[in-house]
Design a protein around this motif. Structure first.
Motif, short mmCIF file in Angstrom:
data_model
loop_
_atom_site.label_atom_id
_atom_site.label_comp_id
_atom_site.label_asym_id
_atom_site.label_seq_id
_atom_site.Cartn_x
_atom_site.Cartn_y
_atom_site.Cartn_z
N HIS A 97 1.02 -1.43 0.38
CA HIS A 97 0.01 0.01 0.17
C HIS A 97 0.72 1.55 -0.02
N ASP A 98 2.23 1.18 0.21
CA ASP A 98 3.05 2.38 0.43
C ASP A 98 4.30 2.52 -0.21
N THR A 99 3.49 1.37 -0.86
CA THR A 99 5.12 1.51 -2.45
C THR A 99 5.10 2.42 -3.96
N ILE A 100 3.67 2.44 -4.44
CA ILE A 100 3.63 4.08 -5.36
C ILE A 100 4.01 5.11 -4.58
N GLU A 101 3.71 5.67 -3.32
CA GLU A 101 3.74 6.46 -2.93
C GLU A 101 5.62 6.92 -2.23
N ASP A 102 5.59 6.71 -1.60
CA ASP A 102 7.48 6.15 -1.35
C ASP A 102 8.32 5.57 -1.86
N THR A 103 7.89 5.09 -3.16
CA THR A 103 9.83 4.39 -3.20
C THR A 103 8.75 4.47 -4.88
N GLY A 104 9.10 4.25 -6.26
CA GLY A 104 9.57 3.84 -7.40
C GLY A 104 8.79 3.64 -8.27
N VAL A 121 -4.22 -0.66 -4.42
CA VAL A 121 -3.44 0.37 -3.62
C VAL A 121 -3.32 1.69 -4.27
N ASP A 122 -3.96 1.25 -5.50
CA ASP A 122 -4.38 3.11 -6.30
C ASP A 122 -4.69 3.98 -5.45
N GLY A 123 -6.01 3.62 -4.95
CA GLY A 123 -7.36 4.17 -3.78
C GLY A 123 -6.48 4.19 -2.47
N VAL A 124 -5.58 3.22 -1.69
CA VAL A 124 -5.05 3.65 -1.04
C VAL A 124 -4.31 4.76 -1.01
N THR A 125 -3.07 4.22 -1.54
CA THR A 125 -1.98 5.95 -1.79
C THR A 125 -2.70 7.46 -2.15
N LYS A 126 -4.33 7.34 -2.90
CA LYS A 126 -5.40 9.01 -2.93
C LYS A 126 -4.39 9.10 -1.56
#
Length: 785
Positions: free
Chosen positions: A117-124, A142-147
């Motif tokens: 859940h944090d990969t899109i937000e905090d990583t490449g 994952v995208d829903g949680v990231t937004k």
């Protein structure tokens, strides 16, 4: 320490105290301890997901364990080098979130989402890469949680509101987004004490208490809600939390024998009633719920009668009522404490029987008893998560969980989102929707409508359909015509009367309690108001150009928009119409040569009976009446000498009210009650607020009370003698009536506003009490703005 939310008794027969690790099943509890210990150095080595795989294999042997390991490996590599506030490798956080969800027996996509859940937000890592490796479902989750997480880091209220809008949109598509987000917030709250900055800890705790705990309650996850509340409470009110926990520890030691005795007695009663498979357990209220009840009822800890409660689990729905009969036959019932949530479940699916009884010994102690089946208990504890759980080793197919992806209350939030014009307004209205105790009412065709306590026929109309609410003109409650502001009760049958071309009234906003109704009313009123402002602004601007004798066409006005910071001509007209912008300023920008030297503002002269001067008033002459009419000096603290003071006509503040001053250019200070709804319009300019209070010492020295106007709202029978009754009653209460207005008159009732001169809030309360006792008066309350 037993797990929190558990109803089992300890070896001493006392319910375990709820603590920070309290809201999870045994597997999750054990996993949480493994990956988030209080000594972080133990996790500095190699962290793996075998504990998670082991837990999943126990309830879902057919799940793809390699897929879980692959997701963990991707997340671990992506977060390599990142650390948590306590010094742990960052991967411990997504692993802990996955363990929490595994404790609820959730499906593999939910667990993969937790790990990633944090990969899109905090990583490449991108969403497309996740889609290729783990499929569309996981990538979208994952995208829903990231937004949500991106905006959550902002402390600004507008950002928080926008964040909540995104949460509603995401969970309307798939409720698992909310499940992952709640697990994420739960683990963050468990480790919040590692955050150094106090203001950041309190901001996160307040957001959790205001938004995430109510959301957990609405989807039925009671244990998660309880833990989030307790962890937030410990950060926001540490002294109160410590005091309540100390009291609970003391009571736990004092009442050990009593609790075990009651538990055995309830078990015996159920067996004698013919119930075989019965489990009885004791539990105590959580620290936060105790504190909330103390605040709501304004009572001390010692005055609470239901600190301890008992839960009875039986096999079948019919057995619940048999157990209830056995309990009621053995103990005196506390009136008004019985609630049947089995025949009328809560909006989140909660089902149970609640009753309050009085023990004959010892000390006539009052207790609460909850009766439900084991299946109901599972839903009560885990809520929506129970529907996503694996059944018999396999996950439910899409036809099962899909039914729970958009509960009715989520649909209501979507309608509020559509009707709300601003993010912060949406946040306010949805809080109304989340915090609610329920009443159940019926349509003439028998449809059951669940509403928050205090709801009115207008709320009912909007709950049925938005268009019915807009066209509502009247209502019949149980066959009798009643005011639209009438408070509905459990079991009421409500018939809404509509008219073609009907429209919401701005006054409805004062008494509706549901967010959906308030959002629709505000939307309509805002549209009508904007049109009025637009027409007035256009006319005022045309007049200003005409007075200067210059061209005022749109071709001339349009170049001024950028300078005046207006997006369009319509916005310019609205700004002029609501006095945010002067028409002469527009003329000056369009024709700079017409600018005039600014003139000093004129002071508005005082109005007799309205404006006064802050400071002590002189002693009255001997033989003066019991009170003097308004118009003298106003005894207020917090103002300098010579300040013009104006009492707001919207709320009519009286001595005894908690008040606040609002500075107005050219008018001095306007005094409002702190509960006045008009204050919302000044929220964007907090620098205008002044902390003021009544100068009670000056009043005492003067020896008499200055008479002030208080406003009373009445609902009375439509009888010829009712006005005489009102006049005589007010006079008997040593008050004088200065104004009376019939605001609504129907066949069998009328609504009346009465202005009376009184000395203070206590005097007004005595007048209201007298009116309530008078013949022909159905309802009497202080009118609120």
């Amino acid at each position: 320490m037993a797990q929190a939310g558990s109803d089992n008794l300890s070896s001493a027969g006392i319910p375990a105290q709820i603590d920070a690790q309290a809201a999870l099943p045994p597997a999750t509890q054990e996993g949480a301890v493994t990956i988030a210990p209080t000594r972080p150095e133990k996790l500095r080595g190699d962290v793996n997901c075998e504990r998670l795989v082991h837990v999943v294999r126990e309830y879902a042997p057919g799940a793809d364990m390699d897929l879980i390991r692959r997701a963990f490996a991707v997340a671990k590599k992506a977060h390599e080098g990142q650390l948590r506030d306590n010094g742990d490798p960052y991967i411990t956080h997504p692993l802990a979130v996955a363990m929490i969800l595994a404790g609820f027996r959730l499906d593999v996509p939910s667990l993969l989402t937790a790990l990633l859940h944090d990969t899109i937000e905090d990583t490449g890592i991108t969403q497309d890469e996740l889609r290729k490796q783990f499929g569309d479902t996981v990538a979208d989750l994952v995208d829903g949680v990231t937004k949500l997480t991106r905006l959550e880091l902002q402390s600004d209220r507008t950002k928080q509101a926008e964040n909540f809008r995104k949460l509603v949109l995401a969970m309307s598509k798939d409720i698992r987004v909310l499940l992952v987000k709640l697990a994420d917030r739960l683990h963050n709250m468990r480790t919040l004490h590692f955050v150094e900055r106090t203001d950041r800890r309190q901001r996160i705790a307040r957001e959790t208490l205001d938004i995430y705990a109510p959301l957990a309650e609405r989807i039925g996850m009671d244990r998660v809600k309880t833990e989030l509340q307790n962890l937030s409470f410990a950060q926001l009110e540490p002294e109160a939390d410590a005091t309540i926990r100390a009291r609970l520890n003391y009571l736990r030691g004092q009442g050990a024998d009593v609790i075990e005795e009651v538990r055995r007695e309830l078990l015996r009663l159920c067996h004698e009633a013919g119930l075989k498979n019965v489990h009885v357990s004791g539990r105590e209220k959580s620290p936060y719920s105790i504190w909330e009840k103390m605040q709501r009822r304004n009572v001390a800890f010692e005055q609470l009668s239901d600190i301890m409660a008992f839960r009875v689990l039986v096999d079948a729905r019919e057995d619940c009522y048999m157990a209830l009969g056995a309990v009621h036959a053995a103990y005196p019932v506390i009136a008004g404490r019985f609630k049947d949530y089995i025949s009328t479940p809560k909006a989140n699916g909660y089902q149970s029987l609640h009753t309050g009884v009085t023990l004959r010994s010892p000390r006539n102690q009052k207790i609460e008893v909850q009766i439900r089946t084991s299946a109901m208990h599972d839903v009560a504890e885990n809520g929506v998560a129970a529907h996503w759980a694996y059944k018999d080793g396999t996950a439910e197919d899409e036809s099962g969980p899909a039914a729970f992806r958009r509960p009715r209350w989520v649909q209501d939030l979507l309608e509020i989102l559509e009707a709300s014009s601003a993010p912060d307004e949406f946040l306010e209205n949805t809080k109304l929707e989340l915090y609610q105790d329920q009443v159940f009412c019926f349509s003439p065709k028998g449809q059951l409508i669940s509403l928050p306590r205090g709801a009115t026929p207008v709320d009912f109309a909007y709950a049925v359909h938005s268009q019915i609410g807009d066209a509502c003109v009247g209502a019949k409650i149980n066959g009798r015509l009643m005011p639209l502001r009438h408070e509905l009760q459990n079991g009421d049958q409500v018939e809404i009367m509509t008219a073609r071309g009907g429209a919401p009234s701005p006054s409805w906003e004062r008494f509706v309690v549901t967010g959906k109704a308030r959002a629709r009313i505000r939307r309509y009123v805002a549209a009508q108001q904007r049109q009025t402002y637009l027409d007035n602004g256009r006319a005022a601007l045309a007049k200003a150009f005409r007075q200067e004798g210059v061209d005022g066409s749109e071709k001339v006005i349009e170049p001024t928009l950028k300078t005046l910071k207006q997006a369009s001509l319509q916005d310019l007209y609205v700004a002029i119409g609501n006095n945010n912008l002067s028409a002469r300023d527009v003329v000056s920008v369009a024709y700079p040569e017409l600018r005039r030297a600014s003139r000093a503002p004129r002071m508005v002269p005082g109005l007799p009976g309205v404006l006064g001067t802050a400071g002590p008033r002189p002693r009255s002459a001997p033989g003066a009446a019991s009170g003097r009419r308004s118009g003298g000096a106003i005894p207020l603290l917090g103002l300098g000498p010579g300040v013009a003071v104006h009492f707001a006509a919207c709320c009519h503040p009286l001595p005894g009210d908690r008040i606040v001053g609002v500075v107005a250019t050219g008018r001095g200070v306007t005094v409002h009650t702190r509960t006045c709804q008009t204050l919302e319009s000044f929220a964007a300019t907090p620098e205008r607020f002044l902390d003021v209070d009544w100068d009670y010492d000056a009043m005492s020295r003067a020896g008499v009370g200055e008479l002030r106007v208080g406003r009373i709202s009445l609902v009375a029978d439509n009888e010829p003698s009712v006005l005489a009754t009102v006049t005589n009653t007010v006079s008997k209460c040593d008050a004088s009536m200065v104004n009376l207005k019939i605001v609504n008159r129907q066949l069998d009732f009328m609504e009346i506003l009465v202005d009376v001169e009184v000395r203070d809030l206590r005097h007004l309360s005595s007048v209201i009490a007298g009116l309530r006792a008078a013949s022909g008066i159905v309802q009497a309350d202080r009118a609120r703005s």
